[in-house]
Design an enzyme around this catalytic site. Structure first.
Site, PDB file in Angstrom:
ATOM      1  CG  ASN A  73     -13.482   1.156 -50.373  1.00  0.00           C
ATOM      2  OD1 ASN A  73     -14.039   1.130 -51.465  1.00  0.00           O
ATOM      3  ND2 ASN A  73     -14.140   1.322 -49.226  1.00  0.00           N
ATOM      4  CG  ASN A 103     -25.377  -3.004 -51.249  1.00  0.00           C
ATOM      5  OD1 ASN A 103     -25.039  -2.295 -52.197  1.00  0.00           O
ATOM      6  ND2 ASN A 103     -25.427  -2.545 -50.010  1.00  0.00           N
ATOM      7  CG  ASN A 131     -24.589   2.026 -51.522  1.00  0.00           C
ATOM      8  OD1 ASN A 131     -24.626   3.052 -50.846  1.00  0.00           O
ATOM      9  ND2 ASN A 131     -23.507   1.639 -52.170  1.00  0.00           N
ATOM     10  CB  CYS A 134     -24.879   5.862 -55.452  1.00  0.00           C
ATOM     11  SG  CYS A 134     -24.712   4.211 -54.832  1.00  0.00           S
ATOM     12  CE  LYS A 169     -23.643  -0.044 -45.839  1.00  0.00           C
ATOM     13  NZ  LYS A 169     -22.768  -1.063 -46.414  1.00  0.00           N
ATOM     14  CB  ILE A 195     -22.306   4.600 -40.965  1.00  0.00           C
ATOM     15  CG1 ILE A 195     -20.967   4.127 -40.417  1.00  0.00           C
ATOM     16  CG2 ILE A 195     -23.101   5.336 -39.982  1.00  0.00           C
ATOM     17  CD1 ILE A 195     -20.063   5.256 -39.895  1.00  0.00           C
ATOM     18  CG  ASN A 196     -21.669   2.965 -47.489  1.00  0.00           C
ATOM     19  OD1 ASN A 196     -20.480   2.659 -47.661  1.00  0.00           O
ATOM     20  ND2 ASN A 196     -22.627   2.578 -48.302  1.00  0.00           N
ATOM     21  N   GLY A 269     -17.628  -5.805 -41.647  1.00  0.00           N
ATOM     22  CA  GLY A 269     -17.069  -5.432 -42.941  1.00  0.00           C
ATOM     23  C   GLY A 269     -15.572  -5.618 -43.019  1.00  0.00           C
TER      24      GLY A 269
END
Ligand SMILES: Cc1cc2nc3c(=O)[nH]c(=O)nc-3n(C[C@H](O)[C@H](O)[C@H](O)COP(=O)(O)O)c2cc1C
Length: 307
Positions: A73, A103, A131, A134, A169, A195-196, A269
């Site tokens: 994504n 978040n 988060n 980024c 995160k 994890i992200n 998720g």
């Protein structure tokens, strides 16, 4: 059978969850979209979509595609912005039994700080999840979470601007995840989630173009579960604060693996895209496992596979 956990033991209000199953940010909207599908109040906590200071339209289409055992994504943090979240979503959450964690994402350290300040004390919000995957605009676009110093800087600025429990995160796209974890714990995080998504790409060989509008994106789903599990195991050894595992969890036994690696809680998720009831199925799977194995308290399983 006791499944309850405390995710922010050092925080004044704490973050008490009736059970360890949470939703993962960006995969469960604001919770409201799912409330007619099953009893979402049974979950441990809901983590809402990533929220920025101003509303965002996100990245160009296409932004989602399936891969073997996973999904790529590049949504690019499309969201309604913090002002609308406070006005429209928080009052709904304030009526819920299940805690909601917001978040947050920013392009600068100041933006994270401003978000934390704005959300502090808003009824209906039980905690923040920061988060740090980024791009840091003032440092050439590298993710904040790649380096211990920038990760700690964001954490400290959020910590200084809120009395809410702060979860940080982590991104897997770093070679030094244990050092990043140690740095954010020292900077005041109450808990760490990981994890992200894992950075990935796909190319259409006929158009000779990247499949995603943004060219690269984040890989999630069963494909990343072993990566996430190893990182959770490593981070649990490095820090003293609670750790929340995330990455490819779709069943009770997936969740138990993360808990045995040392996670106190888990997030579901991508599985929700296939089966919107997945978080509840994960919870029921944990309960069945505990009943079958004669486990009275979930804490008996936390870290069972650690050395
Ligand atoms: C469509 C999509 C949107 C996401 N949006 C966010 C987000 O806004 N903030 C965030 O911290 N993580 C976001 N994530 C990452 C997930 O919360 C989670 O960390 C990741 O997908 C790994 O878990 P999974 O394999 O169970 O999906 C997103 C993931 C997906 C698939």
């Amino acid at each position: 059978m006791n499944l309850s956990i405390q995710l922010a033991p050092k925080n004044r209000t704490g973050l008490h969850l009736a059970n360890p199953v949470m939703t993962a940010s960006g995969t469960f909207g604001y919770g409201t979209e799912y409330s007619h599908l099953f009893d979402i109040q049974r979950l441990g906590a809901i983590v809402c979509k990533g929220t920025t200071f101003k509303p965002r339209d996100g990245n160009p289409q296409p932004r989602l595609m399936e891969t073997p055992s996973g999904m790529l994504n590049s949504i690019g943090l499309q969201n309604i912005g913090v002002k609308a979240l406070i006005k429209e979503k928080a009052p709904v959450w304030a009526e819920w039994r299940v805690p909601v964690i917001v978040n947050i994402a920013g392009e600068t350290v100041d933006e994270y700080a401003a978000l934390a300040k704005k959300l502090d004390g808003v009824p209906g919000i039980s905690g923040l999840e920061v988060n740090i995957s980024c791009p840091n605009i003032s440092a050439g676009g590298a993710e904040f979470g790649v380096h211990p110093e920038s990760a700690a800087h964001v954490t400290a600025s959020v910590r200084a601007n809120t009395s809410l429990p702060v979860l940080v995160k982590l991104t897997p796209n770093t070679g030094e995840i244990a050092r990043v974890a140690t740095a954010v714990a020292k900077a005041g995080a109450d808990a760490i989630s990981l994890i992200n998504t894992v950075r990935g790409m796909a190319i259409d060989v006929f158009t000779r173009q990247a499949m995603l509008g943004n060219r690269t994106g984040g890989l999630s789903g069963p494909a990343i579960k072993p990566i996430a599990l190893a990182m959770v195991y490593e981070v649990v050894e490095a820090v003293e604060i609670p750790v929340i595992g995330c990455g490819g969890i779709a069943s009770g036994t997936d969740a138990i693996e993360f808990i045995m690696a040392g996670a106190s809680a888990v997030q579901v998720g991508t599985a929700s895209f296939i089966n919107p009831r997945a978080p509840l199925d994960v919870l029921e799977g944990i309960e069945q496992f505990m009943a079958r194995e004669g486990i009275e308290d979930i804490s008996e399983l936390v870290g069972a596979a650690q050395r």
